[in-house]
Scaffold this motif. Structure first.
Motif, short mmCIF file in Angstrom:
data_model
loop_
_atom_site.label_atom_id
_atom_site.label_comp_id
_atom_site.label_asym_id
_atom_site.label_seq_id
_atom_site.Cartn_x
_atom_site.Cartn_y
_atom_site.Cartn_z
N ALA A 65 0.83 -1.20 0.00
CA ALA A 65 0.00 0.00 0.00
C ALA A 65 0.87 1.26 0.00
O ALA A 65 0.59 2.22 -0.72
N HIS A 66 1.91 1.24 0.79
CA HIS A 66 2.84 2.37 0.86
C HIS A 66 3.48 2.62 -0.50
O HIS A 66 3.56 3.76 -0.97
N ALA A 67 3.92 1.55 -1.15
CA ALA A 67 4.55 1.68 -2.47
C ALA A 67 3.58 2.22 -3.51
O ALA A 67 3.95 3.03 -4.37
N LEU A 68 2.32 1.80 -3.45
CA LEU A 68 1.32 2.31 -4.39
C LEU A 68 1.13 3.81 -4.24
O LEU A 68 1.01 4.53 -5.21
N ILE A 69 1.10 4.27 -3.00
CA ILE A 69 0.92 5.70 -2.76
C ILE A 69 2.12 6.48 -3.28
O ILE A 69 1.98 7.50 -3.95
N ILE A 70 3.30 5.99 -2.96
CA ILE A 70 4.52 6.68 -3.37
C ILE A 70 4.63 6.73 -4.90
O ILE A 70 5.04 7.74 -5.47
N SER A 71 4.23 5.65 -5.56
CA SER A 71 4.45 5.58 -7.00
C SER A 71 3.36 6.22 -7.84
O SER A 71 3.63 6.66 -8.95
N GLY A 72 2.12 6.31 -7.33
CA GLY A 72 1.09 6.75 -8.26
C GLY A 72 0.05 7.73 -7.78
O GLY A 72 -0.80 8.12 -8.56
N MET A 73 0.07 8.15 -6.53
CA MET A 73 -1.00 9.01 -6.03
C MET A 73 -0.42 10.27 -5.41
O MET A 73 -0.11 10.28 -4.23
N GLU A 74 -0.29 11.31 -6.18
CA GLU A 74 0.33 12.52 -5.68
C GLU A 74 -0.64 13.38 -4.86
O GLU A 74 -0.26 14.08 -3.94
N THR A 75 -1.93 13.35 -5.18
CA THR A 75 -2.86 14.31 -4.59
C THR A 75 -3.21 13.99 -3.14
O THR A 75 -3.33 14.89 -2.33
N THR A 76 -3.37 12.74 -2.79
CA THR A 76 -3.81 12.41 -1.44
C THR A 76 -2.75 11.67 -0.64
O THR A 76 -3.05 11.07 0.36
N SER A 77 -1.52 11.71 -1.11
CA SER A 77 -0.51 10.86 -0.50
C SER A 77 -0.27 11.13 0.98
O SER A 77 -0.10 10.20 1.75
N GLY A 78 -0.27 12.39 1.43
CA GLY A 78 -0.01 12.70 2.83
C GLY A 78 -1.05 12.10 3.75
O GLY A 78 -0.72 11.44 4.74
N ARG A 79 -2.29 12.30 3.43
CA ARG A 79 -3.38 11.78 4.26
C ARG A 79 -3.42 10.25 4.23
O ARG A 79 -3.57 9.61 5.25
N GLU A 80 -3.28 9.69 3.04
CA GLU A 80 -3.32 8.23 2.92
C GLU A 80 -2.12 7.58 3.61
O GLU A 80 -2.26 6.54 4.26
N LEU A 81 -0.95 8.17 3.46
CA LEU A 81 0.23 7.64 4.15
C LEU A 81 0.06 7.70 5.66
O LEU A 81 0.45 6.77 6.37
#
Length: 186
Positions: A65-81
């Protein structure tokens, strides 16, 4: 989660696996929605695996999940991380408590010292994950749910360490001498 019901977590695991399988069939134009959905499914799936004491699989799902956020989701990455870090901390605390539960059996002093350090290591990792989660929530999220979880888990870290220390100072039926027990409680 005071009473963990394994059947419910097994159901969550089955649904998570099914959801991840279905995500593979989404067309490329839904890439962003696909990433968001996978992150949410992987996080809940990792929590379920952790509550079933399948800790290495749980950690792997959190990492995915962490890798997916880092690689493809720029807009919500802080909250999702931040959410992933908070959930990861929850599993690390659960793992420490689980390890404490199996520590009640008499062991050799060296094994006891090793297990003590392992529990403290899990709590330390949980605390670090909570700090990263707090940084991710800061300024971005006004959701009281995640702030409440974060603070409750920080208190749980303290409570777990306190309980662990209390368990170590109880008389045991092992061959530990006083000097070795003093090392454990320092």
């Amino acid at each position: 989660h005071n009473k963990i019901v394994p059947d419910h977590w097994r159901t969550v695991c089955a649904l998570g696996y099914t959801g991840l399988s279905l995500c593979r069939n989404l067309p490329p134009e839904f890439h962003e929605a696909d990433c968001d959905l996978r992150v949410r499914i992987l996080t809940v799936y990792a929590v379920a695996l952790g509550y079933l004491n399948r800790f290495s699989e749980s950690a792997r799902r959190f990492n995915e999940a962490h890798a997916l956020i880092i690689s493809g989701m720029e807009t919500t990455s802080g909250r999702e991380l931040a959410r992933i870090h908070i959930r990861r901390a929850e599993m690390l605390i659960w793992r420490a408590k689980w390890k404490m539960g199996i520590l009640d059996t008499p062991d050799t002093p060296n094994k006891l010292l090793s297990d003590y350090h392992l529990v403290v290591t899990h709590i330390d990792e949980a605390w670090t994950a909570l700090e990263r989660g707090e940084l991710g929530l800061g300024g971005n999220s006004h959701s009281t749910y995640w702030w409440h979880r974060l603070l409750a888990l920080k208190l749980s870290c303290y409570a777990t360490l306190g309980k662990h220390r209390e368990n170590l100072t109880k008389p045991r039926s092992t061959n530990c001498d006083r000097e070795q027990m003093a090392k454990l409680t320092c």
